[in-house]
Enzyme design. Structure first.
Site, PDB file in Angstrom:
ATOM      1  N   SER A   1       9.856  12.719  -4.225  1.00 49.71           N
ATOM      2  CA  SER A   1       9.320  11.387  -3.945  1.00 49.71           C
ATOM      3  C   SER A   1      10.372  10.443  -3.391  1.00 49.71           C
ATOM      4  CB  SER A   1       8.691  10.784  -5.207  1.00 49.71           C
ATOM      5  OG  SER A   1       9.625  10.748  -6.268  1.00 49.71           O
ATOM      6  N   GLY A   2      11.648  10.831  -3.479  1.00 50.47           N
ATOM      7  CA  GLY A   2      12.683  10.051  -2.823  1.00 50.47           C
ATOM      8  C   GLY A   2      12.506  10.026  -1.318  1.00 50.47           C
TER       9      GLY A   2
ATOM     10  N   ARG B   1      21.930  -3.926   2.353  1.00 52.05           N
ATOM     11  CA  ARG B   1      22.690  -3.635   1.135  1.00 52.05           C
ATOM     12  C   ARG B   1      24.198  -3.830   1.280  1.00 52.05           C
ATOM     13  NH1 ARG B   1      19.273   1.765   0.062  1.00 52.05           N
ATOM     14  NH2 ARG B   1      17.498   0.833  -1.039  1.00 52.05           N
TER      15      ARG B   1
ATOM     16  N   THR C   1       0.805  -1.223   0.000  1.00 48.56           N
ATOM     17  CA  THR C   1       0.000   0.000   0.000  1.00 48.56           C
ATOM     18  C   THR C   1       0.836   1.269   0.000  1.00 48.56           C
ATOM     19  OG1 THR C   1      -0.147  -0.060   2.418  1.00 48.56           O
ATOM     20  CG2 THR C   1      -1.915  -1.139   1.170  1.00 48.56           C
ATOM     21  N   GLY C   2       2.162   1.157   0.048  1.00 49.66           N
ATOM     22  CA  GLY C   2       3.026   2.331   0.066  1.00 49.66           C
ATOM     23  C   GLY C   2       3.252   2.904  -1.327  1.00 49.66           C
TER      24      GLY C   2
ATOM     25  N   HIS D   1      14.834  11.068 -10.505  1.00 52.27           N
ATOM     26  CA  HIS D   1      16.147  11.576 -10.108  1.00 52.27           C
ATOM     27  C   HIS D   1      17.003  11.824 -11.352  1.00 52.27           C
ATOM     28  CE1 HIS D   1      15.052  10.837  -6.093  1.00 52.27           C
ATOM     29  NE2 HIS D   1      15.812   9.786  -5.807  1.00 52.27           N
TER      30      HIS D   1
ATOM     31  N   SER E   1      -3.538  -1.319   7.315  1.00 53.39           N
ATOM     32  CA  SER E   1      -3.878  -1.395   5.890  1.00 53.39           C
ATOM     33  C   SER E   1      -4.552  -2.710   5.515  1.00 53.39           C
ATOM     34  CB  SER E   1      -2.617  -1.218   5.036  1.00 53.39           C
ATOM     35  OG  SER E   1      -2.066   0.071   5.210  1.00 53.39           O
TER      36      SER E   1
ATOM     37  N   CYS F   1      17.866   4.259  -4.789  1.00 53.85           N
ATOM     38  CA  CYS F   1      17.362   4.798  -6.057  1.00 53.85           C
ATOM     39  C   CYS F   1      18.349   5.735  -6.743  1.00 53.85           C
ATOM     40  CB  CYS F   1      16.026   5.512  -5.830  1.00 53.85           C
ATOM     41  SG  CYS F   1      16.042   6.771  -4.535  1.00 53.85           S
TER      42      CYS F   1
ATOM     43  N   VAL G   1       6.000   3.001  -3.217  1.00 56.29           N
ATOM     44  CA  VAL G   1       6.690   2.066  -4.110  1.00 56.29           C
ATOM     45  C   VAL G   1       5.817   0.845  -4.376  1.00 56.29           C
ATOM     46  CG1 VAL G   1       8.731   0.613  -4.398  1.00 56.29           C
ATOM     47  CG2 VAL G   1       8.954   2.881  -3.375  1.00 56.29           C
TER      48      VAL G   1
END
Length: 358
Positions: A162-163, A102, A14-15, A261, A43, A132, A17
């Site tokens: 939006s980042g 990561r 629901t986010g 970006h 949610s 991103c 992304v």
């Protein structure tokens, strides 16, 4: 497996992304059997559409992960750190879009066009997708590195609101409404800040008003005055390209753009690089689009490429005072290739592996 196809869980459906992810899953080749949409308890119960079907969102629990083959995580770091290992313990491969894993040596950091084979090497059962900002330039740099061997990288990023997630988008829209129509703003020091603050309050999301402004920081400050975003560009580029000693310096800047970006890239190679040959190498890369015609004033911009999947490259030129160096400008939708799409592509690699092994 659902039939002969693996079962997929989208965690964080629901986010911001996650919403893009559902569109991507609905438009790419269907390699999945059952798709489960998982999110927080608040949610759960919502109905979302994916692949032409209405799917009810379930609460993320151990039970909702049972029987899942691949779990994609589009959630904050803390949620991934807790739940990705649980998904693995339940028998799934976790493909994580957060920053939680990561830099872990036992978790491959994968861009399918650059180092897709690494997705098979996952001792912890987890595959990570890069930040991103790093992803925006990786397809292009991977194509150039294969031919000329990258040695040094200086990058200035121009990162969309939006980042910072949906709150970043909402804040920028609110600020734009406040400044719209006032042609006197920007002519005196502090007038934009005062106007925005008077209407919306200080706000801490960007550290300063973003409308009619650029902000020379993205992420959070770390030791030495670097930001977390700048360190990600350095550390992740080294891992993805498998150049542990790659010299990298990045300055990350937030700009008043909603989505996509951009990066100004100064890339130094081990060999002399010809602009025309570099342009052809990028044209041949299947996920790169070159828009580079100086005589006609053609180059990529965020407003032109938002909503698209490829990496867009332009302003190719050989640095005048730096040998073996190429300067270029890169744009990429940070919610698509910069987040959801790359995660989906990694998941598809895992799906192909699971299907072939079945």
């Amino acid at each position: 497996m659902s039939g002969n196809l693996p079962t997929l869980a989208v965690v964080g459906a629901t986010g911001a992304v996650g919403t893009v992810m559902l569109d991507i899953l609905s438009t790419r080749e269907n390699v999945w059997g059952e798709i489960r949409l998982l999110a927080s308890a608040r949610s759960a119960g919502k109905t979302l559409r994916c692949r032409g079907e209405d799917i009810v969102v379930q609460e993320l629990t151990g039970d909702s992960l049972a029987g899942v083959d691949v779990a994609m995580f589009d959630v904050p770091d803390a949620v991934s750190a807790r739940w990705a290992p649980i998904a693995v313990a339940k028998g799934a491969v976790a493909v994580d879009n957060s920053g939680a894993f990561r830099m872990h040596p036992d978790v491959p950091l994968v861009v399918p066009e650059v180092n897709g084979a690494e997705a098979r090497n996952r001792p912890r059962g987890i595959v990570a997708s890069p930040n991103c900002t790093t992803l925006t330039m990786m397809d292009a740099l991977g194509a150039l590195h294969r031919r000329w061997t990258l040695r040094e990288l200086v990058v200035a990023s121009y990162q969309a609101a939006s980042g910072a997630g949906q709150p970043g988008v909402d804040r920028l829209y609110d600020e734009l409404e406040v400044v719209a129509g006032n042609r006197s703003l920007g002519t005196a020091a502090g007038d934009v800040r005062a106007t925005v603050t008077n209407k919306l309050g200080e706000g801490t999301l960007f550290g300063a008003p973003l409308a009619l402004n650029v902000i020379p920081m993205a992420g959070s400050f770390r030791q030495g005055g670097w930001t977390s975003e700048e360190l990600k560009v350095r550390n992740e580029s080294r891992r993805i390209l498998n150049i542990p000693d790659l010299k990298v310096s990045a300055t990350c800047v937030r700009v008043p753009v909603i989505t996509t970006h951009s990066l100004a890239v100064h890339a130094v190679f081990a060999e002399d690089i010809d602009v025309d040959e570099a342009r052809e190498a990028l044209v041949q890369a299947p996920t790169v689009v070159v828009i580079d015609d100086p005589d006609r004033g053609e180059f990529p911009t965020p407003a032109d490429v938002v909503g698209s999947d490829p990496t867009f490259v332009g302003r190719l030129r050989q640095a005048l005072d730096f040998p073996q160096t190429l300067d270029l400008f890169v744009c990429g939708d940070n919610l698509r290739k910069g987040a959801a799409l790359n995660t989906a592509q990694i998941a598809e690699l895992v799906a192909a592996e699971l299907t072939s092994d079945a």
